[in-house]
Design a protein around this motif. Structure first.
Motif, PDB file in Angstrom:
ATOM      1  N   GLN A 126     -15.275 -75.065 -33.115  1.00  0.00           N
ATOM      2  CA  GLN A 126     -16.248 -75.498 -32.116  1.00  0.00           C
ATOM      3  C   GLN A 126     -16.112 -74.700 -30.833  1.00  0.00           C
ATOM      4  O   GLN A 126     -17.120 -74.344 -30.198  1.00  0.00           O
ATOM      5  CB  GLN A 126     -16.070 -76.994 -31.823  1.00  0.00           C
ATOM      6  CG  GLN A 126     -17.159 -77.581 -30.929  1.00  0.00           C
ATOM      7  CD  GLN A 126     -18.530 -77.507 -31.562  1.00  0.00           C
ATOM      8  OE1 GLN A 126     -18.762 -78.058 -32.634  1.00  0.00           O
ATOM      9  NE2 GLN A 126     -19.450 -76.806 -30.910  1.00  0.00           N
ATOM     10  N   SER A 127     -14.883 -74.400 -30.450  1.00  0.00           N
ATOM     11  CA  SER A 127     -14.661 -73.586 -29.251  1.00  0.00           C
ATOM     12  C   SER A 127     -15.291 -72.205 -29.419  1.00  0.00           C
ATOM     13  O   SER A 127     -15.916 -71.678 -28.495  1.00  0.00           O
ATOM     14  CB  SER A 127     -13.164 -73.441 -28.967  1.00  0.00           C
ATOM     15  OG  SER A 127     -12.582 -74.690 -28.645  1.00  0.00           O
ATOM     16  N   ALA A 128     -15.127 -71.610 -30.607  1.00  0.00           N
ATOM     17  CA  ALA A 128     -15.710 -70.298 -30.880  1.00  0.00           C
ATOM     18  C   ALA A 128     -17.234 -70.359 -30.816  1.00  0.00           C
ATOM     19  O   ALA A 128     -17.890 -69.479 -30.239  1.00  0.00           O
ATOM     20  CB  ALA A 128     -15.256 -69.796 -32.240  1.00  0.00           C
ATOM     21  N   ILE A 129     -17.813 -71.409 -31.399  1.00  0.00           N
ATOM     22  CA  ILE A 129     -19.266 -71.576 -31.378  1.00  0.00           C
ATOM     23  C   ILE A 129     -19.771 -71.730 -29.943  1.00  0.00           C
ATOM     24  O   ILE A 129     -20.765 -71.100 -29.542  1.00  0.00           O
ATOM     25  CB  ILE A 129     -19.674 -72.796 -32.236  1.00  0.00           C
ATOM     26  CG1 ILE A 129     -19.452 -72.493 -33.718  1.00  0.00           C
ATOM     27  CG2 ILE A 129     -21.125 -73.195 -31.976  1.00  0.00           C
ATOM     28  CD1 ILE A 129     -19.537 -73.707 -34.619  1.00  0.00           C
ATOM     29  N   ASP A 130     -19.080 -72.541 -29.148  1.00  0.00           N
ATOM     30  CA  ASP A 130     -19.488 -72.763 -27.755  1.00  0.00           C
ATOM     31  C   ASP A 130     -19.437 -71.466 -26.953  1.00  0.00           C
ATOM     32  O   ASP A 130     -20.361 -71.160 -26.174  1.00  0.00           O
ATOM     33  CB  ASP A 130     -18.591 -73.812 -27.101  1.00  0.00           C
ATOM     34  CG  ASP A 130     -18.795 -75.204 -27.691  1.00  0.00           C
ATOM     35  OD1 ASP A 130     -19.824 -75.419 -28.345  1.00  0.00           O
ATOM     36  OD2 ASP A 130     -17.892 -76.053 -27.506  1.00  0.00           O
ATOM     37  N   VAL A 131     -18.361 -70.697 -27.140  1.00  0.00           N
ATOM     38  CA  VAL A 131     -18.204 -69.433 -26.413  1.00  0.00           C
ATOM     39  C   VAL A 131     -19.298 -68.443 -26.824  1.00  0.00           C
ATOM     40  O   VAL A 131     -19.893 -67.767 -25.977  1.00  0.00           O
ATOM     41  CB  VAL A 131     -16.800 -68.850 -26.675  1.00  0.00           C
ATOM     42  CG1 VAL A 131     -16.731 -67.396 -26.243  1.00  0.00           C
ATOM     43  CG2 VAL A 131     -15.739 -69.655 -25.945  1.00  0.00           C
TER      44      VAL A 131
END
Length: 292
Positions: A126-131
């Motif tokens: 999710q962090s990767a998607i948000d970034v």
């Protein structure tokens, strides 16, 4: 053997004496470990709880509880897997009938997706998607076969209007990484996690202020350690004769998850662009008589 246990076996020779003792205890009875507290395990191994915590973080877990949850999931899956060896990776054998080759490729690819899925950290994904959703610009780095994975992600991102470029030339990777800033993202792909050119490019991007994401095989490696958000695919496929086939499928599986997650997160922004790119391609293909 599960991806986690396979990684422990593979990394054992690189560990310190205390860490190796811990790894051997886990490998000897993984089913017991998932029911232990950190203090009990530390006492059995003659080490401190802090050593166990550091050990888990080296393997890219949040701590011992996270390690136990992931290991327990893998053990539960292996308990219901076929026992006839059909779920293991199969190498290229001389003179195999085509029917056997087809079945072997199917088994390898399904196993790579299954094993990779068991390693996924949803918070990290999710962090990767948000970034990536917030990025002003995305650089994609990959050498040799890893460049195929980077190119696949590039073709997906460009269709939804993301400002991105995929680089397979080491000089261009560094040149582009040098011009990144805060708000930009560098995404590096390397199965081994030890490709020097890719490590240099991601290091340069980090020094320039960009957010960094890596996609490597599971285990301790230089690229994953360098990245702000390390993502992992299964590391079970071994043997040069396979040509990184199942491992590439595993990495593409993660790329598809990231892309779908991005579109789902910014559905109102990305879907119109995705549809428009499709309509434009169809228009110009039909204009030229349907030629690709």
């Amino acid at each position: 053997m599960s991806p986690i246990l396979h990684a422990l076996e593979h990394e054992k020779s690189k560990l310190s004496q205390m860490e190796r003792k811990l790894a051997e205890r886990i490998l000897a009875s993984p089913g017991e470990i998932v029911h232990m507290g950190i203090t009990e395990l530390a006492e059995q191994c003659g080490i401190s709880p802090a050593t166990i915590t550091r050990f888990c973080k080296v393997l890219h877990f949040k701590g011992f509880p996270d390690f136990k949850v992931k290991l327990a999931a893998e053990i539960a899956h292996s308990d219901v897997s076929p026992q006839d060896g059909s779920s293991s990776y199969q190498d290229i054998v001389a003179g195999n009938p085509l029917s056997v080759i087809v079945e072997a490729m199917q088994a390898n690819h399904l196993a790579s997706i299954r094993d990779t899925t068991s390693l996924l950290d949803l918070q990290r994904l999710q962090s990767a998607i948000d970034v990536l959703c917030r990025a002003r610009r995305v650089d994609l780095y990959g050498m040799a076969t890893s460049s195929i994975v980077a190119q696949d992600f590039y073709q997906k991102l460009i269709r939804i209007g993301v400002n991105c470029t995929a680089f397979s030339d080491s000089h261009m990777q560094i040149t582009s990484a040098s011009s990144l800033n805060q708000g930009d993202v560098a995404f590096a792909v390397s199965y081994s996690g030890e490709t020097p050119e890719t490590i240099d490019a991601l290091s340069c991007a980090a020094a320039s202020g960009a957010a960094t994401i890596s996609l490597t095989s599971y285990g301790s490696n230089s690229l994953a350690t360098l990245a702000g958000i390390p993502l992992f695919s299964s590391s079970l496929e071994q043997g040069m004769r396979r040509g990184d086939m199942a491992s590439r499928i595993a990495q593409l599986h993660i790329i598809d998850i990231l892309f779908t997650g991005m579109v789902s997160t910014r559905f109102g922004d990305f879907i119109p662009k995705l549809e428009q790119s499709y309509l434009n391609v169809q228009h110009y293909r039909h204009k030229r008589g349907g030629q690709a």
